[in-house]
Design an enzyme around this catalytic site. Structure first.
Site, PDB file in Angstrom:
ATOM      1  N   GLY A  21       0.814  -1.225   0.000  1.00  0.00           N
ATOM      2  CA  GLY A  21       0.000   0.000   0.000  1.00  0.00           C
ATOM      3  C   GLY A  21       0.836   1.258   0.000  1.00  0.00           C
ATOM      4  N   ALA A  22       2.015   1.216  -0.644  1.00  0.00           N
ATOM      5  CA  ALA A  22       2.904   2.395  -0.653  1.00  0.00           C
ATOM      6  C   ALA A  22       2.657   3.288  -1.869  1.00  0.00           C
ATOM      7  CB  ALA A  22       4.357   1.952  -0.613  1.00  0.00           C
ATOM      8  N   SER A  24      -0.112   5.053  -2.289  1.00  0.00           N
ATOM      9  CA  SER A  24      -1.103   6.089  -1.975  1.00  0.00           C
ATOM     10  C   SER A  24      -1.148   6.322  -0.462  1.00  0.00           C
ATOM     11  CB  SER A  24      -2.479   5.606  -2.479  1.00  0.00           C
ATOM     12  OG  SER A  24      -3.489   6.499  -2.111  1.00  0.00           O
ATOM     13  N   GLY A  25      -1.659   7.471  -0.081  1.00  0.00           N
ATOM     14  CA  GLY A  25      -2.028   7.755   1.307  1.00  0.00           C
ATOM     15  C   GLY A  25      -0.949   7.527   2.354  1.00  0.00           C
ATOM     16  N   GLY A  27       0.672   4.812   3.349  1.00  0.00           N
ATOM     17  CA  GLY A  27       1.824   4.005   2.943  1.00  0.00           C
ATOM     18  C   GLY A  27       2.808   4.792   2.096  1.00  0.00           C
ATOM     19  N   SER A 151      -6.952   0.198  12.833  1.00  0.00           N
ATOM     20  CA  SER A 151      -7.756   1.430  12.878  1.00  0.00           C
ATOM     21  C   SER A 151      -8.536   1.498  14.182  1.00  0.00           C
ATOM     22  CB  SER A 151      -8.733   1.420  11.702  1.00  0.00           C
ATOM     23  OG  SER A 151      -9.680   2.446  11.848  1.00  0.00           O
ATOM     24  N   TYR A 186     -15.668  -3.900   7.639  1.00  0.00           N
ATOM     25  CA  TYR A 186     -14.343  -3.264   7.672  1.00  0.00           C
ATOM     26  C   TYR A 186     -13.797  -3.292   9.109  1.00  0.00           C
ATOM     27  CZ  TYR A 186     -10.793   0.427   7.549  1.00  0.00           C
ATOM     28  OH  TYR A 186      -9.616   1.138   7.679  1.00  0.00           O
TER      29      TYR A 186
HETATM   30  N1  LIG Z   1      -7.432   6.955   5.908  1.00  0.00           N
HETATM   31  C1  LIG Z   1      -7.796   6.741   7.146  1.00  0.00           C
HETATM   32  O1  LIG Z   1      -8.406   7.604   7.810  1.00  0.00           O
HETATM   33  C2  LIG Z   1      -7.451   5.438   7.823  1.00  0.00           C
HETATM   34  C3  LIG Z   1      -7.781   5.296   9.197  1.00  0.00           C
HETATM   35  C4  LIG Z   1      -7.464   4.112   9.832  1.00  0.00           C
HETATM   36  C5  LIG Z   1      -6.831   3.096   9.139  1.00  0.00           C
HETATM   37  N2  LIG Z   1      -6.544   3.245   7.819  1.00  0.00           N
HETATM   38  C6  LIG Z   1      -5.857   2.144   7.127  1.00  0.00           C
HETATM   39  O2  LIG Z   1      -4.709   2.671   6.491  1.00  0.00           O
HETATM   40  C7  LIG Z   1      -4.296   1.785   5.455  1.00  0.00           C
HETATM   41  C8  LIG Z   1      -3.908   2.598   4.234  1.00  0.00           C
HETATM   42  O3  LIG Z   1      -5.061   3.248   3.719  1.00  0.00           O
HETATM   43  P1  LIG Z   1      -5.079   4.745   3.193  1.00  0.00           P
HETATM   44  O4  LIG Z   1      -6.015   5.495   4.063  1.00  0.00           O
HETATM   45  O5  LIG Z   1      -3.706   5.240   3.009  1.00  0.00           O
HETATM   46  O6  LIG Z   1      -5.867   4.540   1.810  1.00  0.00           O
HETATM   47  P2  LIG Z   1      -5.425   4.681   0.275  1.00  0.00           P
HETATM   48  O7  LIG Z   1      -4.912   6.048   0.002  1.00  0.00           O
HETATM   49  O8  LIG Z   1      -6.621   4.213  -0.474  1.00  0.00           O
HETATM   50  O9  LIG Z   1      -4.232   3.636   0.122  1.00  0.00           O
HETATM   51  C9  LIG Z   1      -4.494   2.245   0.117  1.00  0.00           C
HETATM   52  C10 LIG Z   1      -3.293   1.512  -0.433  1.00  0.00           C
HETATM   53  O10 LIG Z   1      -3.592   0.105  -0.442  1.00  0.00           O
HETATM   54  C11 LIG Z   1      -3.407  -0.384  -1.778  1.00  0.00           C
HETATM   55  N3  LIG Z   1      -4.338  -1.471  -2.081  1.00  0.00           N
HETATM   56  C12 LIG Z   1      -5.686  -1.501  -1.893  1.00  0.00           C
HETATM   57  N4  LIG Z   1      -6.190  -2.649  -2.349  1.00  0.00           N
HETATM   58  C13 LIG Z   1      -5.150  -3.379  -2.848  1.00  0.00           C
HETATM   59  C14 LIG Z   1      -5.040  -4.638  -3.480  1.00  0.00           C
HETATM   60  N5  LIG Z   1      -6.099  -5.428  -3.721  1.00  0.00           N
HETATM   61  N6  LIG Z   1      -3.805  -5.056  -3.851  1.00  0.00           N
HETATM   62  C15 LIG Z   1      -2.711  -4.291  -3.665  1.00  0.00           C
HETATM   63  N7  LIG Z   1      -2.757  -3.071  -3.063  1.00  0.00           N
HETATM   64  C16 LIG Z   1      -3.970  -2.621  -2.677  1.00  0.00           C
HETATM   65  C17 LIG Z   1      -3.682   0.823  -2.676  1.00  0.00           C
HETATM   66  O11 LIG Z   1      -3.131   0.592  -3.958  1.00  0.00           O
HETATM   67  P3  LIG Z   1      -3.577   1.487  -5.234  1.00  0.00           P
HETATM   68  O12 LIG Z   1      -2.725   2.725  -5.189  1.00  0.00           O
HETATM   69  O13 LIG Z   1      -3.296   0.601  -6.383  1.00  0.00           O
HETATM   70  O14 LIG Z   1      -5.038   1.804  -5.069  1.00  0.00           O
HETATM   71  C18 LIG Z   1      -2.978   1.910  -1.893  1.00  0.00           C
HETATM   72  O15 LIG Z   1      -1.593   1.862  -2.086  1.00  0.00           O
HETATM   73  C19 LIG Z   1      -5.450   0.816   5.255  1.00  0.00           C
HETATM   74  O16 LIG Z   1      -5.112  -0.430   5.835  1.00  0.00           O
HETATM   75  C20 LIG Z   1      -6.603   1.447   6.009  1.00  0.00           C
HETATM   76  O17 LIG Z   1      -7.496   0.472   6.503  1.00  0.00           O
HETATM   77  C21 LIG Z   1      -6.847   4.401   7.138  1.00  0.00           C
END
Ligand SMILES: NC(=O)c1ccc[n+]([C@@H]2O[C@H](COP(=O)([O-])OP(=O)(O)OC[C@H]3O[C@@H](n4cnc5c(N)ncnc54)[C@H](OP(=O)(O)O)[C@@H]3O)[C@@H](O)[C@H]2O)c1
Length: 303
Positions: A21-22, A24-25, A27, A151, A186
């Site tokens: 997940g590196a 986007s966001g 990662g 989370s 989730y």
């Molecule tokens: N944002 C929040 O407020 C928040 C809060 C608590 C926990 N989290 C957790 O933080 C983590 C990162 O999320 P984020 O918020 O940074 O969201 P994000 O910007 O959507 O990033 C998600 C990352 O996971 C990758 N990914 C998703 N599905 C995948 C798959 N099937 N195979 C390979 N890679 C995949 C995405 O790849 P692509 O670039 O290809 O889409 C992206 O690199 C998640 O585990 C989420 O549950 C987020």
């Protein structure tokens, strides 16, 4: 943990860190911070073009020469994860850390090619499988760490993991969705991240490998953008209260970089401190049951 300790905040320099997940966001922000600190990275991503672009930027953001490898894997496919893990095992003499960060939420009940519900497969089964496949390489490191992004949302899973419905059927369909089922689903996977970390740490006691998980807080990312207009509108409102990805990645980077004596294997962290998760997340019986169910869903027996 015992042995040589580095000065605080300099643990990752020269280490080899696998991160999912590196692209986007959280990662992506964490990968930048780790590269800037001199870590070598193996980024695991499903989109080769996006991953190669990120890798090129990461190579430039360190003042020292670092390696950034790209491994292609779709985290919803066990075949794909196994293939990437094989490539990592052939390429890397040792792996110092695995960061399980990729995550997503699906509002419709979709099954993967392995017959598992998508949110469960990507958020829990993928970290379980990737970690167990890389354990032998982690054991070759002096002090290895496994870090999983959980989370605060895990608290919504008030009834714990429903072992009678691991494919979460009750969460979907008209009534399931009306009751907010996909959010509960989730939450269940983020609870699974904490239980996985606790059981993993228990199984790794006495080894050089430690496991941690953390809550990044509410972070402005691309999360939940593929689930239609309503989800995007909800996220747009939430984003007003969200922190920047760099801030959301701080605890992750700290868990990777701080001295081992500041950390306790198996624990859940928030804001660079341990935090007590929900009562369900503290059940070692549930953690053991989850481990066994995950072994069966991946047909793997390790650790
Ligand atoms: N944002 C929040 O407020 C928040 C809060 C608590 C926990 N989290 C957790 O933080 C983590 C990162 O999320 P984020 O918020 O940074 O969201 P994000 O910007 O959507 O990033 C998600 C990352 O996971 C990758 N990914 C998703 N599905 C995948 C798959 N099937 N195979 C390979 N890679 C995949 C995405 O790849 P692509 O670039 O290809 O889409 C992206 O690199 C998640 O585990 C989420 O549950 C987020």
């Amino acid at each position: 943990m015992s042995g040589i300790q580095h000065a605080d905040g300099h643990n990752v320099k020269g280490k080899y860190i696998v991160i999912t997940g590196a692209t986007s966001g959280i990662g992506l922000a964490a990968a930048h911070a780790l590269a800037a600190k001199g870590a070598n990275l193996g980024i695991v991503a499903r989109n080769a073009a996006k991953a190669n672009e990120v890798a090129a930027k990461l190579r430039k953001c360190s003042s020292t020469e670092i390696t950034v490898d790209v491994f292609i894997a779709d985290m919803s496919s066990q075949r794909s994860i196994r293939q990437a893990a094989d490539e990592m095992s052939s390429k890397c003499p040792r792996i110092d850390m695995v960061i399980n960060n990729a995550g997503a939420m699906f509002v419709d009940h979709k099954l993967t090619e392995d017959g598992l519900e998508m949110t469960w497969a990507v958020n829990h089964i993928a970290p379980f499988l990737l970690t167990t496949l890389l354990l032998d390489k982690l054991k070759l490191s002096e002090h290895a760490r496994i870090i999983t992004t959980s989370s605060h949302g895990h608290k919504m899973a008030r009834k714990g993991i429903d072992f009678d419905d691991l494919n979460g059927k009750r969460c979907f369909g008209f009534w399931g969705k009306l009751k907010g089922g996909p959010n509960f689903r989730y939450a269940e996977t983020k609870l699974a991240n904490i239980l996985f970390t606790a059981e993993l740490a228990k199984r790794l006691q006495g080894t050089n490998v430690a496991a941690y998980c953390f809550d990044p807080g509410l972070v402005d990312t691309n999360f939940n953008q593929d689930n239609g207009r309503l989800a995007r509108m909800t996220m747009a409102v939430m984003k007003r209260f969200a922190q920047a990805p760099e801030k959301g990645a701080e605890t992750l980077v700290w868990l990777a970089d701080t001295d081992a004596h500041n950390l306790e294997s198996g624990r859940y962290y928030y804001d660079k401190q341990t935090k007590t998760p929900s009562a369900q997340a503290g059940s070692m019986d549930a953690a053991k049951k989850l481990w066994e169910a995950s072994e069966s869903q991946t047909r793997i027996t390790r650790a």
